[in-house]
Design an enzyme around this catalytic site. Structure first.
Site, short mmCIF file in Angstrom:
data_model
loop_
_atom_site.label_atom_id
_atom_site.label_comp_id
_atom_site.label_asym_id
_atom_site.label_seq_id
_atom_site.Cartn_x
_atom_site.Cartn_y
_atom_site.Cartn_z
N LYS A 218 38.91 -37.70 -84.60
CA LYS A 218 40.04 -38.65 -84.98
C LYS A 218 40.86 -37.43 -86.12
O LYS A 218 42.49 -36.92 -86.63
CB LYS A 218 39.58 -40.16 -85.49
CG LYS A 218 39.39 -41.11 -83.92
CD LYS A 218 39.33 -41.98 -84.29
CE LYS A 218 39.40 -43.05 -83.03
NZ LYS A 218 39.62 -44.43 -83.51
N LYS B 191 35.78 -38.19 -72.89
CA LYS B 191 35.43 -39.78 -72.15
C LYS B 191 37.18 -40.43 -72.07
O LYS B 191 37.59 -40.08 -72.84
CB LYS B 191 35.09 -40.38 -72.92
CG LYS B 191 35.90 -40.83 -74.49
CD LYS B 191 34.55 -41.91 -75.18
CE LYS B 191 35.72 -42.39 -76.20
NZ LYS B 191 35.66 -43.33 -77.44
N LYS C 279 41.63 -45.76 -74.81
CA LYS C 279 42.86 -45.70 -75.47
C LYS C 279 44.14 -44.86 -75.90
O LYS C 279 44.90 -45.22 -75.35
CB LYS C 279 42.43 -46.87 -75.60
CG LYS C 279 41.86 -48.33 -75.22
CD LYS C 279 42.20 -49.26 -75.81
CE LYS C 279 40.55 -49.66 -76.51
NZ LYS C 279 40.27 -50.52 -77.80
P1 AMP Z 1 37.58 -49.07 -77.93
O1 AMP Z 1 37.80 -48.73 -76.98
O2 AMP Z 1 36.63 -48.11 -79.13
O3 AMP Z 1 37.91 -50.47 -78.23
O4 AMP Z 1 36.04 -49.88 -77.64
C1 AMP Z 1 35.66 -50.60 -77.10
C2 AMP Z 1 34.11 -51.39 -75.62
O5 AMP Z 1 34.82 -50.34 -74.93
C3 AMP Z 1 33.11 -50.26 -76.62
O6 AMP Z 1 31.79 -50.93 -76.30
C4 AMP Z 1 33.17 -48.54 -76.47
O7 AMP Z 1 30.99 -48.13 -76.25
C5 AMP Z 1 33.56 -48.95 -75.02
N1 AMP Z 1 34.22 -47.86 -74.18
C6 AMP Z 1 35.24 -47.53 -74.52
N2 AMP Z 1 34.64 -46.28 -73.75
C7 AMP Z 1 34.95 -46.19 -72.70
C8 AMP Z 1 34.80 -45.56 -71.72
N3 AMP Z 1 35.49 -44.53 -71.17
N4 AMP Z 1 33.43 -45.38 -70.56
C9 AMP Z 1 32.23 -46.28 -71.33
N5 AMP Z 1 32.71 -47.22 -72.18
C10 AMP Z 1 33.82 -46.64 -73.39
#
Ligand code: AMP
Length: 319
Positions: free
Chosen positions: A104, A185, A188
């Site tokens: 980031k 990956k 968002k």
């Molecule tokens: P965040 O998007 O950082 O708010 O992550 C929320 C949850 O989603 C966390 O437990 C991450 O590990 C999971 N997560 C986010 N992106 C992925 C992805 N591409 N594949 C699997 N899990 C994900």
């Protein structure tokens, strides 16, 4: 989850789907981490709306607020308070080594202190409740390792205080990759076209995104030589269908990529449609989400305050 950007099938398969599965086996607290979201600028009105959206998505996925707690991080001040105390036992070098921070930070001209401290706040979210298990996607494994290091360091400096938590990863879907670029990956914050399938995307949009997914130069599925794009589509199918590796091989070996994508699109649409219907119902009930979030904060606040009181006492702080 952070209330920023649009939740996608990676968030669902990596985290949310497993939360629903385990909620009857453990005492669960599911947090919407708005203080983490502000490590990048958020429009205040949009942030407020996103917090409600994420809460509604948790419930639409099947989190039962009578069984589990759903709460917003900033509603319980102990999260920020403990984060400061943990910051003071965390070497900067540990934080500078975090992959997510480095990635980031590399994209920004100026980096906020909050971005560096992000995983310390995450450690506070976890240690505040003496959590035994943290169910996350694979991208969070390193932050969980750091949480363990911080807990152990605190325990060795001030005496046994924190439970050292374990990470729980799903067997399939722990790392869903971008559909436009399967070497990255699904994220968002990525804005490229056809990158992600959003949990609230309409069926037509889902179909289009998956049909345009990057594959490789083979004509059909060959498990020996499959590239990352094909493997990503297969694992998305497997995670939604909940079938074994052997069933996946039997079903897809030799299938042409066009048919593979159609099959994947259909299962994703069929699983998301009832989910989206529940979402629409939840957001249309006046006051319901607010009640769930208020009750969630009320339920966890005594646990959080007790941990902070113990930490203050151990550190010799005034209370
Ligand atoms: P965040 O998007 O950082 O708010 O992550 C929320 C949850 O989603 C966390 O437990 C991450 O590990 C999971 N997560 C986010 N992106 C992925 C992805 N591409 N594949 C699997 N899990 C994900």
């Amino acid at each position: 989850m952070q209330p920023s950007g649009n939740l996608h099938i990676g968030n669902y398969l990596g985290a949310l789907k497993n939360w629903v599965r385990i909620q009857n086996d453990y005492e669960c607290i599911f947090c919407i981490v708005d203080l983490h979201a502000i490590t990048a600028y958020q429009d205040p009105a949009q942030l407020r709306a996103k917090i409600r959206e994420i809460a509604a998505l948790y419930l639409a996925a099947g989190i039962d607020p009578k069984v589990s707690t759903v709460m917003v991080q900033s509603a319980v001040p102990a999260h920020s308070e403990l984060a400061w105390m943990l910051t003071c036992v965390t070497p900067v070098g540990w934080l500078e080594r975090m992959t997510q921070y480095k990635m980031k930070a590399a994209k920004q001209e100026s980096v906020s202190d909050g971005l560096l401290q992000y995983p310390v706040l995450m450690a506070a979210d976890i240690l505040l409740y003496q959590a035994g298990i943290v169910p996350v996607g694979e991208d969070q494994s390193q932050h969980l390792e750091l949480t363990r290091d911080i807990a152990q360091r605190f325990n060795s400096l001030y005496g046994d205080t924190f439970v050292v938590p374990d990470t729980s990863l799903p067997t399939v879907g722990a790392r869903v990759m971008g559909l436009n670029d399967p070497t990255q990956k699904m994220s968002k914050s990525e804005t490229a076209a056809n990158h992600a399938v959003g949990l609230l995307d309409a069926p037509d949009k889902i179909r289009k995104t998956i049909m345009r997914a990057t594959t490789d130069s083979n004509p059909a599925v060959d498990f020996e030589g499959a590239g990352p794009g094909v493997l990503n589509l297969l694992s998305i199918y497997q995670a939604f269908a909940e079938v074994s590796d052997q069933e996946i091989k039997d079903r897809f070996t030799g299938m042409r990529y066009g048919d593979l994508k159609k099959t994947v699109a259909e299962i994703v649409i069929s699983r998301l449609e009832p989910f989206q219907e529940r979402y629409r119902k939840i957001v249309s009930e006046p006051g319901y989400l607010e009640d769930v979030l208020r009750e969630g904060a009320r339920r966890v606040e005594p646990i959080a305050n007790q941990t902070v009181a113990t930490v203050k006492e151990r550190m010799g702080l005034y209370s």
